[in-house]
Design an enzyme around this catalytic site. Structure first.
Site, short mmCIF file in Angstrom:
data_model
loop_
_atom_site.label_atom_id
_atom_site.label_comp_id
_atom_site.label_asym_id
_atom_site.label_seq_id
_atom_site.Cartn_x
_atom_site.Cartn_y
_atom_site.Cartn_z
CE1 TYR A 77 -3.28 2.79 0.19
CE2 TYR A 77 -3.64 2.29 2.50
CZ TYR A 77 -3.94 3.02 1.38
OH TYR A 77 -4.91 3.99 1.44
CE LYS A 105 -6.47 1.57 -1.32
NZ LYS A 105 -7.31 1.47 -0.13
#
Length: 127
Positions: A77, A105
């Protein structure tokens, strides 16, 4: 209203992804070990430490170490607006070769996504 049976909370078609991140690596390691034990968690969203602004080298060590504590799928992330840290393209590619890293992400430079897809040695999930 009927009570939900515990066995139905984690049906095979339900995917629970748990986020792991900490400013202290030892705390993140402990959390990762606990998440690894939980059979209901299907994957891990691995965030980088907020506030401490690690170098790229420190972030690589952090992520590689944490990934070594799990067999679950890991999605990196990258959220520089929230953490102050921005994972560089080459750092991501180094992490993407880890067997359990399945995607990213990307909340930073979305323009990096075609680069990740082109240069990764495997198919990636992009969020």
């Amino acid at each position: 209203m009927a009570a939900i049976e515990k066995d139905h909370l984690f049906d095979s078609d339900f995917e629970l992804i748990f986020g792991v991140s900490s400013i202290r690596q030892k705390e993140a390691e402990h959390l990762m070990k606990e998440v690894e034990k939980n059979k209901g968690v299907k994957g891990i969203l691995l965030g980088f430490p907020p506030y401490v602004l690690p170098t790229q080298k420190e972030a690589l060590i952090y992520a590689k170490t944490l990934c070594s504590f799990t067999y679950k799928s890991v999605i990196l992330y990258n959220n520089p607006k929230r953490t102050g840290f921005d994972l560089e393209k080459e750092s991501f590619l180094q992490l993407s070769v880890l067997p359990n890293v399945v995607g990213i992400k990307e909340a930073g430079a979305r323009a990096n996504i075609p680069y990740f897809l082109k240069h990764s040695s495997k198919d990636l999930l992009i969020y």
